[in-house]
Structure formats: structure tokens, C-alpha cells
Design an enzyme around this catalytic site. Structure first.
Site, PDB file in Angstrom:
ATOM      1  N   TRP A 451     -31.751  -6.954  -7.599  1.00  0.00           N
ATOM      2  CA  TRP A 451     -31.973  -8.345  -7.221  1.00  0.00           C
ATOM      3  C   TRP A 451     -31.557  -9.346  -8.311  1.00  0.00           C
ATOM      4  O   TRP A 451     -31.835 -10.526  -8.183  1.00  0.00           O
ATOM      5  CB  TRP A 451     -33.455  -8.546  -6.884  1.00  0.00           C
ATOM      6  CG  TRP A 451     -33.933  -7.638  -5.805  1.00  0.00           C
ATOM      7  CD1 TRP A 451     -33.909  -7.877  -4.459  1.00  0.00           C
ATOM      8  CD2 TRP A 451     -34.507  -6.333  -5.963  1.00  0.00           C
ATOM      9  NE1 TRP A 451     -34.422  -6.804  -3.776  1.00  0.00           N
ATOM     10  CE2 TRP A 451     -34.795  -5.827  -4.663  1.00  0.00           C
ATOM     11  CE3 TRP A 451     -34.788  -5.527  -7.065  1.00  0.00           C
ATOM     12  CZ2 TRP A 451     -35.356  -4.579  -4.459  1.00  0.00           C
ATOM     13  CZ3 TRP A 451     -35.341  -4.281  -6.856  1.00  0.00           C
ATOM     14  CH2 TRP A 451     -35.628  -3.822  -5.565  1.00  0.00           C
ATOM     15  N   ASP A 452     -30.937  -8.884  -9.381  1.00  0.00           N
ATOM     16  CA  ASP A 452     -30.624  -9.739 -10.525  1.00  0.00           C
ATOM     17  C   ASP A 452     -31.900 -10.325 -11.122  1.00  0.00           C
ATOM     18  O   ASP A 452     -31.955 -11.486 -11.520  1.00  0.00           O
ATOM     19  CB  ASP A 452     -29.653 -10.856 -10.133  1.00  0.00           C
ATOM     20  CG  ASP A 452     -29.057 -11.565 -11.354  1.00  0.00           C
ATOM     21  OD1 ASP A 452     -29.140 -11.000 -12.458  1.00  0.00           O
ATOM     22  OD2 ASP A 452     -28.529 -12.675 -11.197  1.00  0.00           O
TER      23      ASP A 452
END
Length: 782
Positions: A451-452
Site C-alpha cells: 500500500w506504499d
């Protein structure tokens, strides 16, 4: 003659009435037609049918108004009352949530009160509009209006140091100032003392000004977004010297420098006894004489160390340093920022320590080879593609540890090819031995990050109930509190089941850590009713986008068939601004965001057809857009969750500020942060002064006098907030976006205390750019 005049007047009035009716009918018809498309799209994905009803009623009412039928106000009045009931049923009395549901229907109903319709016919719509107007009043009446409160006292100590010698004031990043000349009782008198301007940037890359100055013996040391270093006189803002870095910004997505580091060699005089260390966008570590800004000749080659050494292939713009080096003893520790999501095997995320005097490598932490502390052998390189560390680090001199926040291994959104050491060190806080670089302990904030959710905030060190603690804020909005000696949680952490991946080959973690012992700043789990807009039209589009996306709650992984909603988005939660600690009161201040983004994986063939390739030296990429993830089966498409007019799809507030009692771990207060003055559709400032909570980038500082200072917000203000209560006591208008963390120092010559903030805007946040550093102080006594 009077009869003719009266007749003429009556005729003119009748024709005016007809004209108003025609215009009103056209407005109703335009609204109904404009709403019909989004309402149909929403209905097709199973969304609320109210928007279809609203479009139909608007069109029917338009026909009735055109015919001047007495049924028009009755039909519309019933619709307004039904709208009120539906709105309150769906969102209660939340003022900003009511606005898009009630605002446009109210406006379109107002012509019924303009004297065009007979009074008996106006009764129904009058009742509807009158009741609905209460909703508009709620918007401002319920918004946070902080009033000054009785302060605890000044809390000043004349004996404390007036310097600000580290990025977070201390090496543990508390961002706490022990000064107290400026307090709740007099902060309203704060005024600009001086302003310094850097001048235009010398690089082609987009530039943001995120620097937090250091203050040492009345001098300020700070950096520009393009890596020049400047020394200022703290009393006047007069430039003492400027070092021009001539940094190569080609290929750099956004040029930024959050600060510099200071080192003083004890019992030594002469050139470079005091030195400033800084790192650049073209990957150099530079040492400068603090007295004149000249490079320290004995450091590296002509005052600089090439940070690309040992990295192998480094394309321009793919590796550089944005945060200040962290000093412990005679060593400067640096990580590096690696561009997100481009290809397998991007530059290594190696963390290195260099001798502050010679620039010689002291040790290296390579996640792929943690046993090797020296440079790579000839023909070898540091392990490519390992988790990097771009956020500020912290150190504990007594324990001899460096605390390193890490990012997720590249590429970001598909992890099937990640190696065991990638999954061990990714999105974590890693404690390293300051003498050797040996791993002491690791605490992971996200398992197998898709998801960064890299750890963007500086670990904050403080003592809680006698225990040496490390507080780690995260983009997820979770705050983990650890014993910094061992990495074990002080506040309970539990593993919870999260949504599974549907992508072939992906091995998403079945559970993720949640900080159950601390308040969460992730926001509530979203529903369709939480989607927002300025009108029912863009709100319906946002609701349709939400329904089309996959969203199974927090940490919904990216998929192939449709976008996944990531909330909070890659901006946080809590980003690089981190938290501040009022050490005197044991209170933590947290500013956070509540904005989501959409991520969808794209097959390699589809990516090639769309021309999605890794960034080149001539391209500048930001957080949003498509990333190639070359070397994997899938590219990824990233989009902010915003409406077609550029407004976040979630209801306000989008930015919050809160306080937590660290002893009890209880939330003391939480408030929306920022007004809508500089926000609006298509990036236009609305000039509305209402407190709504706006996106923010930057951090806060706390003071012994009981104040919290923060810029950061999309509206251009520096604010002073009472730490104990959350009441806003003062705000100062900035000439550009204040996307930087302020600092505070005391002049050793005059005893005057200053609050200083850089105001340069931020391209990603869309705030006004500039090149300002502004110092605020109380008026001088005459």
C-alpha cells in the site's frame, strides 16, 4: 392616466414574474439533467436511489414552473422536507456532510419565496426551505471555534538553552522547546519580526520548501529545496553566507530538503571545528564550515562524499537524500530516498554511517547482507531493491542506538517476488548499533506492504512512566509505542485479520499489527454515505466511484478487476511531519490526514499499450499516476479519490490535530485543522473562513509555555494552539504554503525568542509556492 400607469405596472410585473419563472424552470431543468447521468451511474452499481429521485423531481418541478402551475411549490416543498429527513437519517447532523445534500436543493427552492407565487402556494416550500436553512447554519455553528482559555502559566525557564541544534530540537525528535517567553497570555501579540527570501530555484525539478532551520549561538542554518545551504543572523534575518550546491535536479520528482545537521568538535578551534552536514538531490554528502559556508577540505573529496558509491546502476533522480543526516558521536548516518514503483532492482536502500571529519565510511547496513558492514567488494554492489530509509532518523546516545524508519521494498504494489529480507525490514523501525551498524531489533508496522505505507515519520524518543520509549507514527494512522531498548510494545499491539489478495501469485499477509493500546488516527471505516461533494452531482459521482472500487476496510490489497480503495492513502495518516511531545506535560500532539486513494494493478500487456514505462531523466513523476513496476507481471495505476472538480470524495474533515496523554494513553482532544479559505473546486481558493479540516503536510512543535505551533495546512497559516485544550489562540497569514515544521530559538544577544517557519508551498498538496522564511516574535519594548 393613473389607471393606464397602474395597468402598465401590473403588466410589467406580470411579465417580470413570468421571466423569473422561466429562468427558475431552466435552472431546475439544468440541475435535473446534470444530475441524471451521475445518478444513473450510481444506481447501476447499487448506490443510493435518492439522486435519481432528486433528478426526477427537479425535472418535473421545472415543467410545472414553466407552466406556472400552483403545484410547483407544493411538490418542491414536499421534496425538500423529504430531503431533510433522508439526509438526517443518512448522516445525522454532521454539518459538512449535510452541505452537499441540502445546499443545492435550498438554492433552487429560494425563487419560490421571491414573490412570484401566491402566498398560499408558497407556504409548503417556505416551511421546507426554512427548516433546511437550519442545516446551513449548522455548518458554521458546529465547526470548531476555539476560544482562548485560562493558561496554566508561562512555564518559562531562563536557564535553558535557546538553541535548536537538531532537526527535532533534540536527537530523539520530540520537537519540544523549553522556552517560555511566548505563552498563551501573550501569543495574540505575535508579529513578523523579519522575512528572508531565498530567490528562484536553480533546478528544473518541482521544488518544495520543507526545511526546519537549526539555531546555534544566534545563527540559523537551513537549506533550500535545491540544496543550497544558507546561514542567517537570527535577530535580523540577514544572510551571513550561502553555499550554492549546484545540484543536478534532472529526473527528480520533487526536490526537497528538510534540514541540515550540525556538529561541533570539542576543544578544537579553526576551520571546520563547527561544521554543517547536508545531502543533495544528486546524492552527495557535503560538509561545510559553519563560520563561512566553505567546504571542509578534509572531508571526502573537496568536502563531499559520493553517495552513489557501491550502488551500481543509479539513474538520475532515482536515489537522493531528503532528510538531514543524523549525528551520533563522530558519525553522520544517512539513508536515501528511492523513487517508488519503477522497476525490479532499483538502487539499494542501504543505510550508511560516515566519519564526520574525514567522510570515511564507518559502517553500512545492507538489508540483503546485514553481516557485511563495509563497502562492497570490487565487482559487487549493495543489494538492489531493498527497503530504503528516507524519513528523519533518531538516536539515543546513552543506548548507542540509531533508529531507522524504513520504506517498503520496491516495486510497491505487488510483492510476490520480494525476498525474505525485504519482508523482514520493509515498513519497519530498525534499531542499529551506532558503533557497528549491527541490527539490535526490528519492529514491523506493516507486513508485506502492498500500500506504499512506508514509515515516513521520525521515531520520537521520550520516557513514559519511567520507561525509555520510542513512539512510531505511521501513514496508516496507527501509532506504535515501543521500549526503545528492546523493540517490545509498551502499548498493546494485536494482530488482526485483514482482507486477502485476489491477485495470482500474491502472498498478502493474513494479519496486520494494530496498536490497540493507543488512539488510532486512521479515521472510521468508510461507507458510501461518507462520500462528499459540493453539489449532489459531484457527490453522486464520488459515491459511484466508491461503489465501483473494492473496499473491504483497512488494508484492502490492490487487485486486477477494479480499483482498490486505500484509506488512509499514501499521504497518510501521519506523514513525515511526525508528532511533537510536550515533555513538561506528557502530551503528544498529532496532526493527520483523512484522504484516500485508488490503486489498480494492470497487466504487462495493457501497460505496454498505454505506454507505461519507468521514469526517465526527462520526466518528473509524483505520487499519483501509473507506475511501471517493470520486471513484474503487473504495473499499477494510482489515483487520488477526488471528484471531477478536484475536491476529495470523503466528507470533511480531511485534516485533524489531536492531543494524547502519554501516561494514560487517552485522547485529550481532537479538532479539524485548517479552514477552507485556500481550498475550492478546480484548485481555486473559496476564501471561506469556515473550519473544515484540510489536508496538511509538515509537523508541529510544542513549547514549555503550553503552546503548540503548526503550519502544514492547505490554508496558508501558522497557528498557535493551546496544548492542554486544543484552543486556537493565534494565527498568522503566510505568503505561501507552510509545508514545513517550525522551530523556536532565543537570541543570545537580545534574549528575544522567535518562532520560525519556511513557507514555500508544495506541488503535491497544491499550495501556493514561494521562497520565504519568516520569523515571528513579540513586539520589542521601546
Amino acid at each position: 392616466m393613473l389607471q393606464v400607469t397602474a395597468g402598465g405596472t401590473a403588466a410589467a410585473s406580470r411579465w417580470a414574474s413570468i421571466g423569473i419563472s422561466r429562468i427558475h424552470a431552466l435552472l431546475l431543468a439544468i440541475f435535473g439533467l446534470a444530475l441524471a447521468g451521475p445518478a444513473t451511474a450510481l444506481a447501476r452499481v447499487g448506490g443510493s436511489p435518492w439522486y435519481m429521485l432528486a433528478a426526477l423531481v427537479s425535472l418535473v418541478t421545472a415543467v410545472l414552473v414553466w407552466r406556472r402551475s400552483g403545484r410547483a411549490p407544493v411538490v418542491y416543498g414536499i421534496f425538500l422536507l423529504a430531503t431533510l429527513i433522508w439526509s438526517v437519517w443518512e448522516v445525522g447532523f454532521e454539518p459538512w456532510a449535510l452541505l452537499p445534500r441540502l445546499g443545492m436543493p435550498i438554492i433552487l427552492g429560494l425563487p419560490f419565496l421571491a414573490g412570484v407565487w401566491p402566498r398560499g402556494r408558497r407556504g409548503a416550500v417556505l416551511a421546507g426551505v426554512g427548516v433546511l436553512l437550519l442545516g446551513v447554519v449548522w455548518v458554521e455553528a458546529s465547526a470548531w471555534r476555539a476560544e482562548p482559555s485560562v493558561p496554566d502559566g508561562m512555564g518559562a525557564s531562563a536557564a535553558v538553552s535557546g538553541d535548536w541544534r537538531h532537526y527535532g530540537n533534540d536527537a530523539g525528535g520530540t520537537r519540544f522547546s523549553p522556552l517560555g517567553q511566548i505563552g498563551p497570555m501573550n501569543v495574540a501579540a505575535l508579529e513578523p519580526a523579519w522575512t528572508f527570501r531565498f530567490g528562484p530555484s536553480a533546478v528544473a525539478a518541482p521544488v518544495t520548501l520543507e526545511t526546519t532551520p537549526l539555531a546555534v549561538a544566534g545563527r540559523l542554518f537551513l537549506c533550500t529545496g535545491d540544496n543550497d545551504v544558507i546561514a542567517l543572523d537570527g535577530d535580523s534575518g540577514r544572510q551571513l553566507w550561502r553555499f550554492r550546491a549546484h545540484a543536478d535536479g534532472r529526473g527528480v520528482p520533487i526536490a526537497s530538503c528538510r534540514g541540515v545537521a550540525y556538529h561541533r568538535q570539542p576543544n578544537v578551534a579553526g576551520p571546520c571545528a563547527e561544521r554543517i552536514l547536508t545531502a543533495t538531490m544528486d546524492a552527495r554528502l557535503i560538509a561545510l564550515d559553519a563560520s563561512n559556508g566553505r567546504p571542509c577540505a578534509g572531508f571526502g573529496i573537496d568536502g563531499a562524499v559520493d553517495l552513489r558509491a557501491g550502488l551500481g546502476r543509479v539513474d538520475k533522480g532515482y536515489y537522493f537524500v531528503t532528510s538531514p543526516p543524523q549525528i551520533i558521536g563522530n558519525r553522520a548516518v544517512v539513508g536515501g530516498w528511492v523513487v517508488d514503483g519503477q522497476y525490479v532492482g532499483e538502487p539499494s536502500g542501504v543505510v550508511r554511517a560516515f566519519d564526520v571529519h574525514s567522510g570515511a565510511l564507518a559502517w553500512a547496513f545492507d538489508a540483503g547482507r546485514p553481516d557485511r558492514r563495509g563497502p562492497p567488494q570490487p565487482g559487487e554492489q549493495y543489494t538492489p531493491g531493498t527497503p530504503n530509509s528516507w524519513a528523519p532518523m533518531s538516536v539515543d546516545e546513552g543506548l548507542g542506538m540509531v533508529y531507522v524508519p524504513t520504506g517498503n521494498a520496491t516495486p510497491d504494489y505487488y510483492g510476490a517476488s520480494r525476498r525474505p529480507f525485504d519482508d523482514r525490514f520493509s515498513s519497519a523501525v530498525v534499531a542499529l548499533d551506532a558503533a557497528t551498524g549491527t541490527v539490535r531489533w526490528v519492529f514491523q508496522t506493516v507486513h508485506h506492504d502492498l500500500w506504499d505505507y512506508d514509515v515516513a515519520s521520525q521515531p520520537t524518543l521520550t520516557d513514559i512512566n519511567g520507561v525509555p520509549a520510542l513512539i512510531q507514527p505511521t501513514k496508516r494512522g496507527e501509532i506504535f509505542v515501543l521500549d526503545r531498548r528492546t523493540g517490545r510494545p509498551i502499548a498493546p499491539v494485536e494482530e488482526r485479520a485483514v482482507p486477502r489478495s485476489t491477485v495470482p501469485g500474491e502472498r498478502a499477509a493474513p494479519t496486520q499489527p494494530f496498536s490497540s493500546g493507543m488512539p488510532s488516527f486512521a479515521g472510521e471505516t468508510l461507507t458510501e454515505a461518507d462520500m462528499w461533494g459540493l453539489t449532489p452531482i459531484d457527490q453522486a459521482l464520488c459515491r459511484a466511484a466508491f461503489r465501483r472500487a473494492r473496499y473491504d476496510g483497512p488494508l484492502t490489497p490492490p487487485g486486477l478487476d477494479r480499483p482498490s480503495l486505500i484509506y488512509p492513502g499514501y499521504g497518510g495518516g501521519i506523514n513525515w511531519g511526525g508528532v511533537s511531545i510536550d515533555v513538561a506535560r506528557g502530551i503528544m500532539i498529532v496532526n493527520s490526514n483523512r484522504v484516500g486513494n485508488l490503486v489498480q494493478l494492470i497487466t504487462r500487456d495493457a501497460a505496454r499499450r498505454r505506454g507505461i514505462v519507468p521514469l526517465s531523466v526527462n520526466s518528473h513523476g509524483g505520487a499519483a499516476g501509473a507506475v511501471a513496476q517493470e520486471g513484474l507481471p503487473y504495473a499499477a495505476d494510482l489515483k487520488p479519490l477526488i471528484s471531477p472538480i478536484g475536491v476529495p470524495c470523503q466528507k470533511p474533515p480531511w485534516g485533524m490535530i489531536a492531543a494524547v496523554d502519554l501516561q494514560s494513553r487517552r485522547l485529550l482532544w481532537s479538532r479539524p485543522l485548517g479552514t477552507g479559505r485556500d481550498s475550492g473546486p478546480f484548485g481555486m481558493g473559496s476564501q471561506l473562513p469556515f473550519t473544515m479540516g484540510v489536508p496538511n503536510t509538515g509537523g508541529s512543535i510544542a513549547t514549555a509555555s503550553g503552546l503548540t505551533f503548526i503550519g502544514a495546512t492547505h490554508d496558508r497559516y501558522l497557528r498557535a494552539i493551546e496544548t492542554r485544550t486544543g484552543c486556537e489562540l493565534w494565527r498568522g497569514r503566510l505568503p505561501a504554503g507552510g509545508q514545513a515544521t517550525p522551530m523556536m530559538f532565543r537570541s543570545p544577544r537580545t534574549g528575544r525568542e522567535f518562532v520560525v517557519i519556511a513557507a514555500g508551498g508544495h506541488p503535491g498538496l497544491g499550495t501556493k509556492g514561494g521562497d520565504y522564511v519568516i520569523a515571528y516574535a513579540l513586539p520589542q519594548r521601546k
